[in-house]
Design a protein around this motif. Structure first.
Motif, PDB file in Angstrom:
ATOM      1  N   ILE A   7       0.850  -1.206   0.000  1.00 14.55           N
ATOM      2  CA  ILE A   7       0.000   0.000   0.000  1.00 14.55           C
ATOM      3  C   ILE A   7       0.885   1.256   0.000  1.00 14.55           C
ATOM      4  CG2 ILE A   7      -1.706   1.340   1.308  1.00 14.55           C
ATOM      5  CD1 ILE A   7      -2.804  -1.363   2.367  1.00 14.55           C
ATOM      6  N   VAL A  50      -4.859   4.633   3.713  1.00 16.65           N
ATOM      7  CA  VAL A  50      -5.380   4.541   2.342  1.00 16.65           C
ATOM      8  C   VAL A  50      -6.311   5.711   1.968  1.00 16.65           C
ATOM      9  CG1 VAL A  50      -6.823   3.080   0.831  1.00 16.65           C
ATOM     10  CG2 VAL A  50      -5.159   2.020   2.345  1.00 16.65           C
ATOM     11  N   CYS A  53      -5.925   7.793  -1.241  1.00 21.05           N
ATOM     12  CA  CYS A  53      -5.185   7.120  -2.329  1.00 21.05           C
ATOM     13  C   CYS A  53      -5.592   7.618  -3.717  1.00 21.05           C
ATOM     14  CB  CYS A  53      -5.310   5.598  -2.233  1.00 21.05           C
ATOM     15  SG  CYS A  53      -6.959   4.956  -2.583  1.00 21.05           S
ATOM     16  N   ALA A  93      -9.330   0.906  -3.141  1.00 25.42           N
ATOM     17  CA  ALA A  93      -8.987   0.087  -1.965  1.00 25.42           C
ATOM     18  C   ALA A  93      -9.576  -1.319  -2.103  1.00 25.42           C
ATOM     19  CB  ALA A  93      -9.500   0.757  -0.690  1.00 25.42           C
ATOM     20  N   MET A  97      -6.524  -3.034  -4.094  1.00 23.11           N
ATOM     21  CA  MET A  97      -5.770  -3.449  -2.901  1.00 23.11           C
ATOM     22  C   MET A  97      -6.388  -4.662  -2.209  1.00 23.11           C
ATOM     23  SD  MET A  97      -4.961   0.332  -1.370  1.00 23.11           S
ATOM     24  CE  MET A  97      -4.144   1.587  -2.372  1.00 23.11           C
TER      25      MET A  97
END
Ligand SMILES: [Fe+2]
Ligand SMILES: [Fe+2]
Length: 197
Positions: A7, A50, A53, A93, A97
């Protein structure tokens, strides 16, 4: 799910240096608040890290991400697309991710506007974003003190600040922020005066 190293690597490659440092700072502030209020520290850590992001994507890119994932863009966000970086961030996310936790994803999605009936994690990420140590604006020290004493009072103060600021710029207010503020005020009045119904 990506580990923290992956991340951080993504954030380093996709954010400005100052936005990257802000992300680390929100992460640490969120962990501190989670510890204090009994929230899951790992969730706070990941959501804080996050939350921005998608911040360095341009308006066209965030609109595309949001629309491609089936969301309707409301009138306010159409005119102020920067508000969509939270939702676009939650989509990245989840899809890139591999973050599955709904509370973490909602905390990322709503960190800019807030919303009514926010979860504890949503409140922590919202206010950590506002008061992390790198933030400098008039009244921030007072806000930090208020958050230490009363998390919801601090959030209410930050909604007031945001609403006043947005009005001073002549920009659009998002209904989620107004509803979030109304909700907290009504909740606080009940606490102060007892139920009136
Ligand atoms: Fe943000
Ligand atoms: Fe932020």
């Amino acid at each position: 799910m990506w580990n923290e190293e992956q991340i951080e690597e993504y954030l380093k490659n996709n954010l400005s240096e100052s936005r990257y440092n802000h992300s680390l700072s929100v992460r640490d502030t969120a962990v501190m608040l989670a510890r204090k209020h009994g929230e899951d520290e790992l969730k706070a850590r990941i959501a804080g890290l996050v939350h921005d992001c998608a911040k360095n994507k341009n308006n066209k890119e965030v609109v595309e991400i949001v629309e491609e994932n089936g969301y309707n863009i409301d009138m306010v966000c159409k005119n102020s697309p920067d508000l969509l970086h939270g939702l676009a961030g939650a989509i990245i996310a989840k899809n890139l991710m591999g973050i599955q936790d709904e509370d973490v994803l909602n905390s990322i999605a709503y960190h800019t506007t807030g919303r009514k009936e926010m979860s504890l994690l949503e409140k922590i990420i919202y206010i950590a974003d506002y008061i992390e140590p790198l933030r400098k604006f008039p009244g921030v020290d007072n806000l930090r003190e208020t958050v230490q004493k009363d998390l919801e009072e601090g959030i209410l103060l930050s909604f007031n600040n945001t609403i006043n600021y947005v009005i001073s710029l002549g920009q659009l207010l998002h209904m989620d922020t107004i509803e979030a503020r109304n909700y907290l005020i009504i909740k606080k009045c009940r606490w102060r005066y007892g139920k009136t119904e």
